[in-house]
Design a protein around this motif. Structure first.
Motif, mmCIF file in Angstrom:
data_model
loop_
_atom_site.group_PDB
_atom_site.id
_atom_site.type_symbol
_atom_site.label_atom_id
_atom_site.label_comp_id
_atom_site.label_asym_id
_atom_site.label_seq_id
_atom_site.Cartn_x
_atom_site.Cartn_y
_atom_site.Cartn_z
ATOM 1 N N THR A 1 -9.489 -2.592 -2.015
ATOM 2 C CA THR A 1 -8.831 -1.693 -1.072
ATOM 3 C C THR A 1 -9.817 -0.990 -0.140
ATOM 4 O O THR A 1 -9.581 -0.929 1.068
ATOM 5 N N GLY B 1 -4.029 5.449 -4.166
ATOM 6 C CA GLY B 1 -4.327 4.095 -4.600
ATOM 7 C C GLY B 1 -4.833 4.038 -6.021
ATOM 8 O O GLY B 1 -5.164 5.048 -6.636
ATOM 9 N N ASP C 1 5.477 -2.156 -0.463
ATOM 10 C CA ASP C 1 4.340 -3.047 -0.222
ATOM 11 C C ASP C 1 3.893 -3.020 1.234
ATOM 12 O O ASP C 1 3.076 -3.812 1.645
ATOM 13 N N HIS C 2 4.464 -2.103 2.017
ATOM 14 C CA HIS C 2 3.984 -1.942 3.388
ATOM 15 C C HIS C 2 4.392 -0.576 3.915
ATOM 16 O O HIS C 2 5.173 0.138 3.287
ATOM 17 N N GLN C 3 3.843 -0.212 5.055
ATOM 18 C CA GLN C 3 4.222 1.003 5.762
ATOM 19 C C GLN C 3 5.332 0.637 6.735
ATOM 20 O O GLN C 3 5.210 -0.332 7.481
ATOM 21 N N CYS D 1 -1.088 -3.873 4.182
ATOM 22 C CA CYS D 1 -2.506 -3.918 3.804
ATOM 23 C C CYS D 1 -2.626 -5.025 2.767
ATOM 24 O O CYS D 1 -2.079 -4.921 1.669
ATOM 25 N N SER E 1 -6.105 0.706 3.017
ATOM 26 C CA SER E 1 -4.782 1.269 2.772
ATOM 27 C C SER E 1 -4.532 2.407 3.756
ATOM 28 O O SER E 1 -3.431 2.568 4.284
ATOM 29 N N TYR E 2 -5.564 3.167 3.984
ATOM 30 C CA TYR E 2 -5.472 4.301 4.908
ATOM 31 C C TYR E 2 -5.372 3.810 6.352
ATOM 32 O O TYR E 2 -4.646 4.382 7.172
ATOM 33 N N TYR F 1 2.309 1.339 -1.692
ATOM 34 C CA TYR F 1 2.400 2.759 -1.322
ATOM 35 C C TYR F 1 3.456 3.448 -2.176
ATOM 36 O O TYR F 1 4.521 2.883 -2.436
ATOM 37 N N SER G 1 -7.642 -6.606 4.058
ATOM 38 C CA SER G 1 -8.464 -5.656 3.311
ATOM 39 C C SER G 1 -9.601 -6.362 2.593
ATOM 40 O O SER G 1 -10.499 -5.705 2.075
ATOM 41 N N TYR H 1 -3.132 -5.417 -7.823
ATOM 42 C CA TYR H 1 -2.043 -5.555 -6.847
ATOM 43 C C TYR H 1 -1.589 -7.016 -6.849
ATOM 44 O O TYR H 1 -1.987 -7.807 -5.994
ATOM 45 N N PHE I 1 -1.219 -3.874 -0.839
ATOM 46 C CA PHE I 1 -1.382 -2.510 -1.353
ATOM 47 C C PHE I 1 0.004 -1.896 -1.534
ATOM 48 O O PHE I 1 0.892 -2.115 -0.717
#
Lengths: 531, 272
Positions: free
Chosen positions: A335, A100, A177-179, A364, A339-340, A172, A331, A165, A170
């Motif tokens: 952050t 981050g 912008d996402h998981q 996030c 993020s984690y 990555y 969030s 951001y 967040f």
């Protein structure tokens, strides 16, 4: 079974433990019950000053002017610390593992992004005098539009909470912008499922509510070092965070922690130590900075709120064939650790079940709420709540017993998990069986006989064909923009920019050029910025 | 400016010190004043205390009972003769707060606190005050309406009539966290029955206005009637009339207005 390589770890574990069933005293219990445990706030140092912060009264506002003329003259005031006094007034906690971008100031400078954000720190002879000086500070705000809802924050045109951001998500690996989790074809499976159930789950922030509020005492020591008594639950993490923010080597500090009066994740954010040490640096006196109860409850970081959408496809026989999840972590304005949390959440999908088609998008999101942080299983707890509510509803939908329904869909040894790791040491089936037995909940024999070690693997170990997402790839430079240099839409299609010319080698410095806090050593599972 | 603590042996001296200093606050059990000091309330620079034993007196027998302002909730819970006040006393804080918190201080507790005062309001209590100009008794309702202006006076005691029967007085505190949560709403009802009909109905509500208030419309619906289902329904539907609750973390104003009638109905019908 878990194997411990005794040839390597000969002394690592005593295999002859016989602790279960015996009363074993916790090592810190005697001190707690006799009232002799020492906490950070049990130190009253000679000449100790007290630090209190001026907090934003707005959730989102530009700071036009800060007038401290009256406060400077207030009785007992030793020093008023502004953002410009903080050596590196921008940090993100996980920068220590290169995860981050620095996004949070210790003291707000140009604008405030949540109600209660620290703007000034006032160091005075007593807490009372610090409070009196706070009342004399005049801050001229220009209120900005706010956003408090995670989905609103992601809509085009939403107020930009945090310029680091600009899309309020967040980023990555500098791109995403996402998981994202894709396993099989969830849409196709949903189209052919006997039942489809889509539900929305919304969690609220949860306060850790420790008995001891966050705080620390910093005092000048010999040789230019500082001794710091702190409530932190992550002592070395806090040392390195302070070293970065104050731009000194971490061996400048002698942190003394140990007894935490309740942490649960609420004492990892290192909120008091940097300002407390800076106060000691600027005054040459011991300085104490402790959150009041209201500060702890209102502005101390909570477990973040989450919004989760789950769409499941289930067959009449009870097999869940598809699970599609969209989750948003709130969030807050910065952050911290959310993020984690999103990474953990994505890794946890679809829960402890073998589902052949899984689709997950986990965001996030930044909003004008109090920044969220760690708390006991964060990233997983709320998702598990949603998934298990969903499992009950699905069982009801197909007319199955909820315990049996879970055993039917449980993962087993040898199965392929959605993130393409073979499931090992699984035990959900056994957990459900024991829970049913203890609760005297009747389950049928075939479910009593089920085992995590049987009937897994085989076709369940295959990685299904997974279609790629069709939409265009996110444009990489987009997240480099800020509100201050917003590009016209057409500019988004410009070719990648030339890399900047290499900087001339820096002059030799007594300090190492790389950060002294050890960042860069870890190549984490998250993917580093330098990947 | 530092905080000064002044301790007096008589309540009249303490009252004089209070009335002469606008930044003075009287410290009873400290559950409100110490919290304010710890949280940085700079409007408070003098703390006044009194060791006067008269403030600790309980007169529990007879038809009219008197409680010194310094009587704690723990002591009320220890008085068998005051059993009608045990429910409100027990609903306040945890054991530590009940050990320190006082009847007098509760009169000044802002929302979502001040539950004992709700009970006293339903019992038509009288508040004995010592001001700069001597002492006087005023009805509790009048006291609450002028509470903001009472800072310079010292409460000496509170007295009220004992309910004629255990059935005649009912109390309930609605909280999200049990047993220690702040009040979403607090209800107390005093319904003396005379010849099968209610005579002198009193309904008091907490957290439904800036101070504890009486639900006069609900009282009118009950007055002179038998306590039957129709009467209770009429009182319940009138419960929110004249209230002005506000939003708080424990509940919105809308929610409080919605549920006050429900809880009043349950209280009057003896339902859980």
């Amino acid at each position: 079974m878990l194997e411990l390589r005794k040839d390597i770890f000969a002394d690592e574990r005593d295999d002859n433990l016989k602790e279960i069933g015996k009363g074993t005293q916790r090592q810190d219990m005697l001190g707690h019950v006799t009232g002799t445990s020492s906490y950070f706030n049990d130190h009253k140092l000679q000449g100790m000053l007290h630090l209190k912060v001026v907090r934003s009264t707005h959730s989102h506002a530009r700071i036009r002017r800060i007038d401290t003329a009256d406060a400077d003259r207030s009785a007992g005031v030793r020093r008023i610390i502004r953002g410009s006094d903080v050596p590196r007034n921008l940090n993100t906690l996980l920068s220590l593992i290169n995860f981050g971008k620095d996004d949070e100031p210790s003291l707000a400078v140009d604008k405030v992004r949540y109600k209660g954000e620290p703007i000034l720190a006032i160091v005075a002879d007593s807490e009372r005098e610090a409070f009196e000086a706070i009342a004399k500070v005049r801050i001229d705000y220009e209120p900005l539009p706010t956003v408090f809802d995670v989905e609103d924050a992601l809509k085009p045109g939403a107020p930009v909470v945090n310029e680091t951001y600009p899309k309020n998500a967040f980023i990555y690996h500098d791109v995403y912008d996402h998981q994202k989790l894709r396993f099989g074809d969830a849409d196709a499976a949903l189209a052919t499922a006997d039942h489809v159930l889509e539900q929305r789950y919304q969690m609220s922030p949860i306060e850790h509510a420790p008995t001891e509020t966050n705080g620390s005492i910093a005092a000048p020591d010999t040789n230019g070092r500082y001794v710091v008594y702190t409530s932190t639950q992550a002592l070395f993490f806090s040392v390195d965070t302070c070293a970065k923010i104050l731009d000194v080597p971490s061996n400048t500090f002698h942190f003394i922690g140990g007894t935490v009066g309740g942490g649960f994740g609420g004492k990892v954010d290192t909120l008091t130590e940097p300002l407390c040490i800076l106060g000691a640096m600027l005054t040459g006196r011991p300085v104490r900075y402790v959150f009041g109860r209201e500060e702890e409850m209102q502005y101390g970081p909570p477990r973040g709120a989450e919004r989760i959408y789950i769409k499941d496809g289930v067959m009449r026989d009870g097999r869940v064939v598809a699970r599609k999840i969209r989750a948003y972590f709130d969030s807050g304005a910065y952050t911290r650790l959310s993020s984690y949390a999103a990474v953990k959440c994505a890794a946890h999908l679809p829960g402890p079940y073998t589902i052949p088609n899984v689709y997950g998008d986990v965001y996030c999101v930044f909003t004008n709420r109090t920044p969220a942080t760690a708390m006991r299983g964060f990233g997983v707890t709320a998702m598990d709540f949603a998934i298990e509510c969903q499992m009950d509803k699905l069982a009801n939908l197909v007319g199955m017993d909820p315990m049996e329904f879970r055993i039917l869909n449980a993962y087993r040894d040898g199965d392929m998990k959605a993130h393409r790791r073979e499931a090992k040491n699984t035990a959900l089936i056994e957990c459900v069986q024991v829970a049913a037995e203890k609760a005297k909940w009747p389950i049928r024999d075939e479910f009593k006989r089920a085992s995590s070690r049987k009937d897994g693997g085989g076709s369940r170990a295959a990685i299904p064909r997974t279609p790629a997402d069709t939409h265009a790839r996110t444009i990489a430079p987009a997240q480099q923009r800020t509100t201050y240099d917003r590009l016209p839409a057409a500019a988004l299609h410009e070719p990648p920019r030339e890399p900047p010319p290499p900087a001339p080698p820096p002059p030799p410095s007594p300090r190492p050029a790389s950060p002294s806090h050890g960042a860069g050593r870890f190549s984490s599972v998250f993917g580093t910025r330098r990947r | 400016m530092t905080v000064t603590v002044k301790t007096f042996t008589s309540s009249s001296e303490a009252a004089a010190a209070l009335s002469s200093d606008r930044n003075a606050r009287y410290l009873g059990g400290g559950t409100l004043v110490m919290r304010a000091l710890n949280e940085g309330d700079i409007s408070l620079s003098t703390v006044v205390r009194a060791n006067d034993q008269a403030l600790m007196r309980i007169d529990p027998s007879g038809p009219r009972i008197t409680l010194g302002a310094g009587v704690t909730f723990a002591r009320i819970l220890g008085e068998r003769d005051l059993s009608f006040l045990h429910a409100p006393a027990r609903s306040i804080g945890g054991p530590a707060v009940r050990n320190m918190g006082t009847v007098g201080g509760n009169l000044f507790a802002p929302n979502p606190y001040g539950d004992f005062t709700v009970a006293l309001l339903a019992l038509d209590a009288t508040v004995a005050l010592q001001g700069g100009f001597g002492s006087r008794d005023i009805p509790i309702e009048e006291f609450l309406q002028s509470r903001d202006r009472q800072a310079g006076t010292l409460v000496l005691s509170v007295s009220c009539t004992r309910p004629t029967s255990a059935e005649a007085f009912r109390y309930r505190k609605i909280a999200r966290i049990k047993p220690k949560g702040g009040s979403v709403i607090t209800l107390a009802a005093h319904l003396p029955i005379s010849g099968g009909r209610i005579a002198g109905a009193r309904i008091a509500l907490g957290s439904m206005a800036p101070t504890q208030i009486r639900a006069r419309a609900a009282e009118r619906a009950l007055e002179g009637r038998a306590l039957d289902a129709a009467t209770v329904a009429a009182a319940a539907s009138a419960a929110a009339e004249g209230t002005s609750p506000s939003d708080s973390a424990l509940g919105s104003a809308w929610y409080r207005r919605e549920i006050v009638g429900v809880h009043l109905r349950r209280l009057l019908l003896g339902q859980e």
